[in-house]
Write an enzyme that holds these catalytic residues in place. Sequence first.
Site: not given
Lengths: 236, 236, 221, 221
Positions: C53-54
Amino acid sequence: MINKKVANVEEAVADVFDGATVMIGGFGEAGSPIELIHALIDQGATDLTVVNNNTGSGEVGLAALIKAGRVSKMICSYPRSTNSTVFPDKYRSGHTELELVPQGTLAERIRAGGAGIPAFYTPTAVGTPLGEGMEVRTFDGRQYLMAYGLTADFALLKGKTADYHGNVVYNKTARNFGPLMATAAKVTIVQAASVVSIGELDPEVIVTPGIFVKRVVAVPDPQHESTLVAAGVSYP
Amino acid sequence: MINKKVANVEEAVADVFDGATVMIGGFGEAGSPIELIHALIDQGATDLTVVNNNTGSGEVGLAALIKAGRVSKMICSYPRSTNSTVFPDKYRSGHTELELVPQGTLAERIRAGGAGIPAFYTPTAVGTPLGEGMEVRTFDGRQYLMAYGLTADFALLKGKTADYHGNVVYNKTARNFGPLMATAAKVTIVQAASVVSIGELDPEVIVTPGIFVKRVVAVPDPQHESTLVAAGVSYP
Amino acid sequence: MTEQKEIVGLTRDQMAQRCALDIHDGSYVNLGIGIPELVAGYVPEGREVIYHTENGLLGMGQPPEPGKGNPELINAGKKQVTANPGAAYFHHADSFAMIRGGHLDVCVLGALQVSQTGDLANWSTGAPGAIPSVGGAMDLIAGVKTVYVITQHTTRDGEPKLVESCTFPLTGLGVVHRIYTDLAVIDVVDGQFKVVELSPGIDVDYVQQRTGATLIPLADT
Amino acid sequence: MTEQKEIVGLTRDQMAQRCALDIHDGSYVNLGIGIPELVAGYVPEGREVIYHTENGLLGMGQPPEPGKGNPELINAGKKQVTANPGAAYFHHADSFAMIRGGHLDVCVLGALQVSQTGDLANWSTGAPGAIPSVGGAMDLIAGVKTVYVITQHTTRDGEPKLVESCTFPLTGLGVVHRIYTDLAVIDVVDGQFKVVELSPGIDVDYVQQRTGATLIPLADT
């Protein structure tokens, strides 16, 4: 299931090919993956471009690789060190080419290569011989040079502890170029004193996440370059 | 002796001036330094340019700062979030300008600003409206855009633990932009749940070394944005 | 009396399940918000996939049990998640170095429009007065090795989402590799849409009528 | 019979001690190899200075006791050191972000030549056949806020090291703020060398004779 551990250093470096670009971790002896380098010497790949801050010491590790004639080009910031006796001959004879890069620009070029940044501007080396041939550009009245991202086919690194997913932590100043090179190579290979089960490393303290690592190999008691050099060891 | 701890959040933000550029840590509520932001609202500085991934939520923290009319420009990647009701009005009325930057480019611009890199090239946003007006350059047959480093006068950040030298560790995904913004501001101010003595943080796990931090302040039980928003709190 | 065949296509979960089949063991994957999130629930037996997840986590796990969440452990959609064993936290520049540097194998995104040359529009309808928000979408499609799109084949109004060229503002140029819709699996190949698979009970004419560009049908491949 | 005055100037340690007086409490400092290293031993009472070594350590301490060193805890000169309480380790890109980003207050370097416009040459004599090695010198002088040089006023052969313009390959342009020699403390101001302080028993004519550019003497300031 993801298991990046390989049985030994021979297996770890088996696919390094002639003409490959190989980043080798370490600043002087701190972080130098001697066992992986010796395995690479045994493996036989040649005509290598090697990226390292230095050129090794004595006749072990990186210096032994250079002595064996396997390195056609060095990209580094400081080839002239105490006990660095092998590189000068190969350089002067024309066997090994040298690309000299300021240390911070070298580090940033490797980071950029790993981060998908093809080029960036730096104030380092403006107006010096090492800035010759580089594009100059002015931002806010100050001159900068354009430097290119640097990538490699392989990276050989030394960690303290790794896990089966390829997560790595390092030891003190042996960290140096390791986390950068891990990101910039197609195949990153890490030797670590211990390879532990998933979940044993605290997610908050992992320095190199496993996504950057292809193989890990346990080398429980890694040798130290200075000890080998003091003992007069010459590899192989 | 080096002691960067200040007594309270009021003292921590006392010198923020009208027209300042302020980086505020956090991705959504994770890492949002609510107590420092509320102190900044009380302090009164206005005409601020704020850098944050979002525009806050409800009427607390960053959203409250915007609601109070103190923000003349937002630089962010995602202003439109659930419960982000304040920014749209300020934007549509022309009170608050918006510079929309893709999230990865925003992160890298902040890192570059902190690392003395005035500009770099990125493949992100090529051929899109957000690439309009940016310089295009081809490397190895692929197009890239030139993005500029971003710096600030102040950074307001939330850590988990800090020490008197300003070393900081973060909590889980509250880390996000914090370590980057710490490097890119002239005056970096960190609120942490605890401020500990020198030597209590392991040198191997420090994420933000103290050199980047000017002030730390203890906020033992920081509030969570989602809790405040759910409770309908409106600051002040 | 013959039974009238009701054409329905795949459900959201079925689309996600179909997409999950194409994600290999050991992949590093980023899932967009919406239908793409469902893909994580359908990893075939025997495969291990690591989710990124960025906002700074590799090894993202499922949502926490009710009441056990942590507001400082969230995903890119700002929902609370967990971290699996083997996870790692990192800052935003390192996170997008993974993305931009081509280290993620797959990302799965939603779409407003996809063009036959693989252009993607998924961040803005360009409507006047809208608050433009892009997040990490442009970075993901510029950096991740393989870009999959999951989307209904048409809008709620029946307008095609697969088109000759996008009319909405672009997220990126020539980036989409494969599209999973309720009606078909379609690859972008050499500037054309190529049908790879039709959903049960769907024929190519039905799909073509709902597509804004010429399809290369299965038979021709 | 009058005693012949013997002109000697400062020793290496005295030069380092003089330089240490100019380093403020709370400074972040990088010390080059050689005489600059000695500066760490002369921090005035009551000041705390944090040392950075570009190979990834902030909070570098003194050399270890004999036999207690760690080959993986070294400084930029590759000598074993210790880490003080409050230290932090980091990788090379972060380390040079500190340097290039202007976060270090002071660096102290040796010199082959310094020009009156503040150009520094300290990495190469340009001798044919020499192995050129630069390390972090160019990064330090391009990035650190204040650059001090400690050097003997002349070479062993008596040649001036403070010159109108450098003949050796440059490390950087217009970067040196102050020079500490055995004979004097000299600032670089508006393209000229300005004497700030003379060593005990040294007069300005003596220094001028050993300098390759015109000095602005103390009296004129």
